[in-house]
Scaffold this motif. Structure first.
Motif, mmCIF file in Angstrom:
data_model
loop_
_atom_site.group_PDB
_atom_site.id
_atom_site.type_symbol
_atom_site.label_atom_id
_atom_site.label_comp_id
_atom_site.label_asym_id
_atom_site.label_seq_id
_atom_site.Cartn_x
_atom_site.Cartn_y
_atom_site.Cartn_z
ATOM 1 N N ALA A 149 71.544 51.498 -11.467
ATOM 2 C CA ALA A 149 71.717 51.305 -10.017
ATOM 3 C C ALA A 149 71.703 52.638 -9.279
ATOM 4 N N SER A 150 72.154 53.697 -9.931
ATOM 5 C CA SER A 150 72.242 55.010 -9.279
ATOM 6 C C SER A 150 71.028 55.886 -9.579
ATOM 7 N N ALA A 151 70.111 55.409 -10.463
ATOM 8 C CA ALA A 151 68.914 56.168 -10.847
ATOM 9 C C ALA A 151 69.269 57.543 -11.408
ATOM 10 N N VAL A 152 70.219 57.562 -12.357
ATOM 11 C CA VAL A 152 70.633 58.801 -13.017
ATOM 12 C C VAL A 152 70.782 58.544 -14.517
ATOM 13 N N GLY A 153 71.174 59.560 -15.286
ATOM 14 C CA GLY A 153 71.468 59.417 -16.706
ATOM 15 C C GLY A 153 72.866 59.946 -16.987
ATOM 16 N N PHE B 141 84.290 54.498 -13.991
ATOM 17 C CA PHE B 141 83.909 54.984 -12.664
ATOM 18 C C PHE B 141 83.463 56.440 -12.732
ATOM 19 N N THR B 142 82.795 56.873 -11.693
ATOM 20 C CA THR B 142 82.348 58.260 -11.613
ATOM 21 C C THR B 142 82.977 58.904 -10.387
ATOM 22 N N SER B 143 83.123 60.223 -10.446
ATOM 23 C CA SER B 143 83.691 60.929 -9.292
ATOM 24 C C SER B 143 83.173 62.362 -9.281
ATOM 25 N N PRO B 144 82.956 62.915 -8.090
ATOM 26 C CA PRO B 144 82.591 64.336 -8.020
ATOM 27 C C PRO B 144 83.765 65.232 -8.416
ATOM 28 N N ASP B 145 84.987 64.690 -8.438
ATOM 29 C CA ASP B 145 86.169 65.473 -8.835
ATOM 30 C C ASP B 145 86.286 65.477 -10.363
ATOM 31 N N PRO B 146 86.183 66.682 -10.995
ATOM 32 C CA PRO B 146 86.188 66.727 -12.468
ATOM 33 C C PRO B 146 87.586 66.743 -13.081
ATOM 34 N N ASP B 147 88.629 66.704 -12.251
ATOM 35 C CA ASP B 147 89.988 66.889 -12.779
ATOM 36 C C ASP B 147 90.922 65.698 -12.558
ATOM 37 N N LEU B 148 90.362 64.545 -12.299
ATOM 38 C CA LEU B 148 91.216 63.380 -12.010
ATOM 39 C C LEU B 148 92.091 62.985 -13.186
ATOM 40 N N HIS B 149 91.667 63.347 -14.400
ATOM 41 C CA HIS B 149 92.412 62.948 -15.597
ATOM 42 C C HIS B 149 93.589 63.873 -15.884
ATOM 43 N N ALA C 214 86.321 57.633 -6.108
ATOM 44 C CA ALA C 214 85.181 57.379 -6.990
ATOM 45 C C ALA C 214 83.884 57.295 -6.202
ATOM 46 N N SER C 215 82.786 57.654 -6.878
ATOM 47 C CA SER C 215 81.464 57.523 -6.257
ATOM 48 C C SER C 215 80.786 56.221 -6.689
ATOM 49 N N SER C 216 81.195 55.662 -7.823
ATOM 50 C CA SER C 216 80.682 54.366 -8.279
ATOM 51 C C SER C 216 81.704 53.788 -9.253
ATOM 52 N N ALA C 217 81.620 52.478 -9.468
ATOM 53 C CA ALA C 217 82.551 51.845 -10.419
ATOM 54 C C ALA C 217 81.979 50.540 -10.926
ATOM 55 N N ARG D 122 77.916 50.088 -7.727
ATOM 56 C CA ARG D 122 77.395 50.722 -8.939
ATOM 57 C C ARG D 122 76.388 51.823 -8.598
ATOM 58 N N ALA D 123 76.054 51.939 -7.327
ATOM 59 C CA ALA D 123 74.886 52.748 -6.962
ATOM 60 C C ALA D 123 75.197 54.161 -6.485
ATOM 61 N N GLY D 124 76.468 54.589 -6.531
ATOM 62 C CA GLY D 124 76.794 55.873 -5.900
ATOM 63 C C GLY D 124 76.926 57.071 -6.820
ATOM 64 N N ALA D 125 76.646 56.915 -8.123
ATOM 65 C CA ALA D 125 76.819 58.043 -9.055
ATOM 66 C C ALA D 125 75.752 59.107 -8.822
ATOM 67 N N ARG D 126 76.170 60.394 -8.859
ATOM 68 C CA ARG D 126 75.241 61.510 -8.644
ATOM 69 C C ARG D 126 75.329 62.478 -9.813
ATOM 70 N N ALA D 127 74.228 63.165 -10.120
ATOM 71 C CA ALA D 127 74.234 64.178 -11.184
ATOM 72 C C ALA D 127 75.363 65.170 -10.910
ATOM 73 N N GLY D 128 76.141 65.462 -11.953
ATOM 74 C CA GLY D 128 77.276 66.372 -11.798
ATOM 75 C C GLY D 128 78.608 65.648 -11.684
ATOM 76 N N ASP D 129 78.584 64.354 -11.348
ATOM 77 C CA ASP D 129 79.835 63.584 -11.300
ATOM 78 C C ASP D 129 80.412 63.452 -12.716
ATOM 79 N N ALA D 130 81.732 63.416 -12.793
ATOM 80 C CA ALA D 130 82.399 63.141 -14.066
ATOM 81 C C ALA D 130 82.491 61.624 -14.249
#
Ligand code: ADP
Ligand code: MG
Length: 315
Positions: free
Chosen positions: A224-228, A266-274, A204-207, A147-155
């Motif tokens: 867990a990732s300290a982001v919003g 989940f989150t990912s730095p890739d904005p086009d997975l969908h 994914a960066s977190s899930a 749960r801890a890998g999400a970063r600002a800018g991730d989708a």
């Protein structure tokens, strides 16, 4: 009727056609089980308890209860990106009921067989209807999705559709329309997103799996990732069944705050997975991870929406 617990285990939980994995040195029948973990893998473990009247209704078909008991546990392995391997089942039963045990064990073991999971032990006692399952999975060392890998800018993405299970819980008892059946199936027989989790491990960066409701579970990633994050209500994936039976507003409320869907968020730095064709299963992009703490849910015009209760709380 099986006359004692040894016979019950023999008859219902150790059927000759069950999964037999080569990495199980000793399964059911001794004081403990013995399994082999390859040296380049980490062992992933999770456990979840199901209490009649809290997590399910004792009047449900026993097969559905058996399926759900294992499914909610396998869902935790899916959220880690693990490959499932073994499970244990601790069961407290009010009575020795052959038909119930036959249905329960079929629901449980059929799902186990679907994913090549071997039941390697457990415990059995007379008492209130409660089951506790433990699941064990394997993952290449250092590759678990946390749960801890999400970063600002991730989708932010979600698999499948949301809100169906909550929609099922809110149905009128006697509602037998086809759409009602579709929702009830989603509540009673959740499908653990194991194959999805395995593919997401690389992307994914977190899930997290959605057991308590999207808002509540996404909050866990944010903490867990300290982001919003900001997500858009209009992007919520709603099934045809749900929107046929409920207003859009009610369906969105279920999707945001209702639990029990067991989809993966989940989150990912890739904005086009969908985008069409990128992944062999349905996902929807809901919004973005942001540095500004807190979770904002916005409507089409960018107004913040407010929702009542965020997730089920036992205490
Ligand atoms: P013990 O007295 O050592 O606790 P049990 O009689 O509880 O042993 O269990 C005997 C064997 O049956 C053990 O291998 C145990 O893991 C297995 N077992 C017990 N209950 C279950 C169950 N509900 N499902 C699967 N295996 C079980
Ligand atoms: Mg025992």
């Amino acid at each position: 009727m099986a006359s004692n617990e040894f016979e019950i285990i023999q008859r219902y939980f150790y059927p000759s056609g069950g999964v037999r994995r080569p990495d199980v040195i000793l399964g059911i029948g001794d004081d403990a089980a013995l399994t082999r973990v390859p040296s380049d893998r980490e062992l992933v473990t999770a456990t979840d308890m199901l209490v009649a009247g809290v997590h399910f209704d004792a009047s449900w078909p026993a097969q559905d209860i058996g399926h759900r008991a294992l499914a909610v546990n396998l869902s935790d392995l899916a959220a880690m990106g693990a490959e499932p391997a073994w499970c244990m089942l601790t069961l407290s039963l009010p009575e020795n009921d052959d038909a119930w045990l036959a249905g329960f064990s079929r629901g449980f073991l059929d799902l186990a067989a679907c994913f090549g999971v071997q039941l390697i032990g457990g415990d059995l006692a007379r008492g209130p209807l409660v089951m506790s399952v433990a699941v064990f999975g394997l993952i290449p060392a250092g590759r678990a999705l946390t749960r801890a890998g999400a970063r600002a800018g991730d989708a932010i993405y979600v698999t499948g559709d949301l809100g169906d299970a909550a929609g099922a819980l809110a149905l009128n008892e006697k509602d037998a329309r086809g759409q009602a059946h579709a929702l009830t199936t989603r509540l009673r027989r959740p499908q653990p997103r194991l194959r999805e989790g395995l593919q997401l491990r690389e992307l994914a960066s977190s899930a997290i799996d959605i057991s308590d409701g999207l808002l509540a579970d996404l909050e866990h990633i944010l903490e867990a990732s300290a982001v919003g994050a900001s997500i858009y209500a209009a992007c919520l994936p709603l099934s045809h069944a749900l929107t046929e039976l409920y207003s859009l507003e009610q369906a969105q409320q279920f999707a945001l705050t209702g639990g029990d869907d067991y989809e993966l968020c989940f989150t990912s730095p890739d904005p086009d997975l969908h985008r069409q064709g990128r992944l062999p299963f349905k996902i929807s992009r809901l919004g973005m991870i942001e540095a500004k703490r807190g979770l904002r849910c916005l409507d089409r015009s960018g107004e913040t929406l407010r929702f009542e209760r965020q997730g089920y709380r036992h205490f």
